[in-house]
Each structure stands twice: as C-alpha cells, then as structure tokens.
Design a protein around this motif. Sequence first.
Motif, PDB file in Angstrom:
ATOM      1  N   GLY A   1      65.716  74.613  76.670  1.00  0.00           N
ATOM      2  CA  GLY A   1      64.896  73.695  75.885  1.00  0.00           C
ATOM      3  C   GLY A   1      65.297  72.251  76.081  1.00  0.00           C
ATOM      4  O   GLY A   1      64.449  71.360  76.203  1.00  0.00           O
TER       5      GLY A   1
ATOM      6  N   SER B   1      69.615  75.386  72.681  1.00  0.00           N
ATOM      7  CA  SER B   1      69.011  75.996  73.848  1.00  0.00           C
ATOM      8  C   SER B   1      69.058  75.034  75.029  1.00  0.00           C
ATOM      9  O   SER B   1      68.366  74.019  75.039  1.00  0.00           O
ATOM     10  CB  SER B   1      67.554  76.366  73.546  1.00  0.00           C
TER      11      SER B   1
ATOM     12  N   PRO C   1      67.105  83.538  78.090  1.00  0.00           N
ATOM     13  CA  PRO C   1      66.846  82.585  77.005  1.00  0.00           C
ATOM     14  C   PRO C   1      67.407  83.077  75.682  1.00  0.00           C
ATOM     15  O   PRO C   1      67.390  84.271  75.377  1.00  0.00           O
ATOM     16  CB  PRO C   1      65.319  82.503  76.966  1.00  0.00           C
TER      17      PRO C   1
ATOM     18  N   THR D   1      64.837  88.313  76.425  1.00  0.00           N
ATOM     19  CA  THR D   1      65.489  87.258  75.650  1.00  0.00           C
ATOM     20  C   THR D   1      66.631  87.887  74.861  1.00  0.00           C
ATOM     21  O   THR D   1      66.628  89.095  74.598  1.00  0.00           O
ATOM     22  CB  THR D   1      64.525  86.579  74.673  1.00  0.00           C
TER      23      THR D   1
ATOM     24  N   GLY E   1      68.727  81.584  71.374  1.00  0.00           N
ATOM     25  CA  GLY E   1      68.441  80.651  70.295  1.00  0.00           C
ATOM     26  C   GLY E   1      69.181  79.343  70.433  1.00  0.00           C
ATOM     27  O   GLY E   1      69.927  79.126  71.389  1.00  0.00           O
ATOM     28  N   PRO E   2      68.989  78.446  69.457  1.00  0.00           N
ATOM     29  CA  PRO E   2      69.589  77.113  69.528  1.00  0.00           C
ATOM     30  C   PRO E   2      71.121  77.183  69.415  1.00  0.00           C
ATOM     31  O   PRO E   2      71.644  78.091  68.769  1.00  0.00           O
ATOM     32  CB  PRO E   2      68.979  76.390  68.328  1.00  0.00           C
TER      33      PRO E   2
ATOM     34  N   SER F   1      63.309  78.328  73.105  1.00  0.00           N
ATOM     35  CA  SER F   1      63.884  79.127  74.189  1.00  0.00           C
ATOM     36  C   SER F   1      63.677  78.512  75.561  1.00  0.00           C
ATOM     37  O   SER F   1      64.369  78.870  76.511  1.00  0.00           O
ATOM     38  CB  SER F   1      63.262  80.526  74.179  1.00  0.00           C
TER      39      SER F   1
ATOM     40  N   ARG G   1      64.466  71.294  71.891  1.00  0.00           N
ATOM     41  CA  ARG G   1      65.873  71.664  72.064  1.00  0.00           C
ATOM     42  C   ARG G   1      66.260  72.892  71.245  1.00  0.00           C
ATOM     43  O   ARG G   1      67.310  73.487  71.471  1.00  0.00           O
ATOM     44  CB  ARG G   1      66.774  70.487  71.699  1.00  0.00           C
ATOM     45  N   GLN G   2      65.426  73.258  70.268  1.00  0.00           N
ATOM     46  CA  GLN G   2      65.675  74.458  69.482  1.00  0.00           C
ATOM     47  C   GLN G   2      64.943  75.671  70.045  1.00  0.00           C
ATOM     48  O   GLN G   2      65.183  76.797  69.602  1.00  0.00           O
ATOM     49  CB  GLN G   2      65.222  74.239  68.031  1.00  0.00           C
TER      50      GLN G   2
END
Length: 459
Positions: free
Chosen positions: A293, A290, A285, A137, A287-288, A44, A41-42
Amino acid sequence: MAIDSDVLVVGGGLAGITAAISAAREGADVRLVSHKASTLRQASGLVDALGYLPPTEPAKPLRDGPPTAGRGIDHDQWPDPEGPLVDPFASVDRLPETHPYRIIGADALREGLELFDELVGDAYLGSHTDDNALVPTFGGSVKPTARYPRSAAAGVASDGGSMLVVGFRSLTEYDATVFADRLAAAGVPFDVAGAEVEFAEAFRTDSKITRTAKALDRDEPIDGTPAREALAKAVSPHLHDVVDADEGVDRVDRVGFPAFLGDEHAAEVREELSDRLGAEVFEIPMGPPSLPGLRLEDRLYDVLDAEGVRFETGNPVVDVETNGNGHVDQVLVDRKGRETPYGADAFVIATGGLVGKGLDSDRDGVTEPAFGLYVPQPSDRYEWFVDDAFGDQPYARFGVRPNERVQPLDANEEVQYGNVFAAGSVVGGADVAREKSASGVSLATGLVAGREAATEVRQ
C-alpha cells in the motif's frame, strides 16, 4: 483571500487521487486537500473490481426492538454461493440498481482500471484479462482481485506450482502454518505447507515490518551475515516440507513471505532470494502497515506531482459557503486552527465512508460532515442492521446518493449542489468490503467525478 483553483478535490485516497488526475487531464487546474494521510498505506495493495455478488434476498432488518438471535441472513447466502466471480464486468447487471456501477455504468469501471494501469506502469499485473485473479492474503483467504502487485504474481492461486508459506516467530499475528492449512482446506490446486522461522528477532518489536524491509533493502549484516543471505539460510531447511511422492514433488516451486521484502529495492530483494532458494519468491499481502500500500501511495503521489496537481495533507474541511443558487463558492479549511477559504469552480468530495470518517454517525443519524450532503437512511435505527454479525448489513451501504454524473442528490432526489461531485466510499449503494469492490468503486467514481468536475469548469 481565498486559495483558488478550478477543481478542489477533498480526500487523498485512491478515489481522490483518481479524481484529481482525471480532472487535470481534462485541462483543469487542480488542488487536492486531505485531512489525514492516505488510507492506501493501510490497504493490502490489491485492486479489487468486484469479487462477489450481494445476497439475492435482502436481510430482514430489526424492526421490533433490540437484536435477538436468528434474524440475520443465512451465512450460506454470503459470499455468493456461486463462489468468487470470474468476470466482474459480466456481473454488473446483476447488482442492485442503487449500486454505483449500475448508476455510472460498467464502462466507467473499465476506464478506471485502464487509467490505473497507465499510472502504475509495470508495477501491477492483471490488465491482460477481464477475469479476476485469485491472490492469497495473510487474512487466511484467497481473494478475487482485478489487479495485483508484481511482487505477488508468483503466488496467484491458479498457478499449479507447490508452495511454501513462510512466517516469522516474532510476528505472532501471522501464522504461516495456519494460513497454509486454510489454503489446503480451500481446495487450491497445488501442494502447500507453512513454516515459521527465526529472522526478525533482531529488530525492535514496534518496527519489525518496516525495519526488516529496510534491512533487506540495504542488505544489512545480521549477526555478521548479510540480511538476504541470512533470510535464505533460515528458509532453506524447509524447502522440502512440501513433499508428494505420488506427484513426484520433492522440492517447493515457490515461496511466499509476508509483504515486507524490501521497499525501494523490493524487486532486487525478491530476485536474490529466488536465486538463493531455487524457487520463485513472492509477497503475500497483509494488514497494516502495508508496504504494498505504501509503495502504491508513493507511486500515485508522484503521478499527482507530475500532472501538476497541488496537494496538502492534515487540513480538514470544516464548512462550506454557497452562493444561494445551488452552487458551492468555497470551503473553509482548518490550517493549524485557522479557517482558510479555498475557492473553486467545482468540488470533488472523496473523504471515505463510515470507516474512513467521511461519514459520521450518532444516535441521531448518519451525516456527511464536510459539505452537509444528504445521506439516505431508515429513520428507525433497528433497520440499519441485522442481528447476524456476518449478515448483509444495511449500514454498510450508507452514503450519499449520486446521479449518473456522481452529483449527490438531496432528499427529493434533486442535485444538492450543481458543482459538487462525489467519489469513493462516501458514495452509498455498495458494501465494498463484502463485495470486494472498494478499489473499483473508487476508480470508477473518481474517474467520472474528475471528468465531470472539469466539464463544470468549462461551462
């Protein structure tokens, strides 16, 4: 009484999940325990195999006292001056012999990616070729990656269509105009512009990303206008920002958004926005937290359930018990302050590296805390790092040393425990962040660890 299984996997990230599924498909009864929620989940949501080769010459460690300027590796040597790798498989033989890919072989990487393709179905693309795709990204770069979410497909840099990058004024950590300028400076083969729009202001500061995704999922009204229509109206005035009269470009071909275009109905959100804007819509994508993710995590945990793997989160391993013959009998798991024994015929450790706390470090050294596995490291702390913050840092490759079965070795290069196998970032030998190889190492070592653990059960 111990809670028993054939194989116990410790760690709930991509490596642990892969190992658990691999072992289950070999007929083993598998349980997975994880201290914390999955690191997916953190991440990309991109799945990297190998994007860059490490420097050809090792950086000079700091041996003679505190850091001083000028002792790091030349910036021009990293990333690889050859640029992003086109075919990661073709470059495995150029990696150091201590790299996990060299130890277990390129075929393990290929099989790991094939397993991933099967598990995620049509949610990911890239399996049609060995070549890396270059995916933008919001870190401001174009990242070489082996697999990418379908939601990001229209943004692949090799596509020549003009691009508008959309940011939101309330999300100050993502500046679309700066990102577009960086893409242009990188020499991408298309025209690109960035635009900051007002849209997410209606949501609380602490939940804009997830709240915006849910609003688009449900098409909630924002000031009386359905969310998807409101977003399209905010972006429409900028569709002509990408103009190149010489090339006949007067309207953008594709529009990239931060990756929160819905959650459960993300494909539907993208399709409606594409229709309203008259351009392909894709997610970039970031960062968190995400959402790509999180979507991947949900899909993989659904597969764990379907494969009959029992799993639990929030329970760390605090000790191991051995039989005196080089095997682990059981581990002790902290369940709300009570140490509960978990027994198994084979164990897979996939707890992560220094960043994921699968390895601990202090002034006395770097240790693996769950099983007490040996972690090779220079005794002189000044040899752990180089002065250049962007240089080739030795500590980035710290981790347990595996053999070809991914069994961790002791200081004498003998198997430490015959029924313990390692996967993911707890395995040393790769600087996965700099090489862009984290997912590939997790998939390759996870596949082998699960398979070998199941083999151990049958013996």
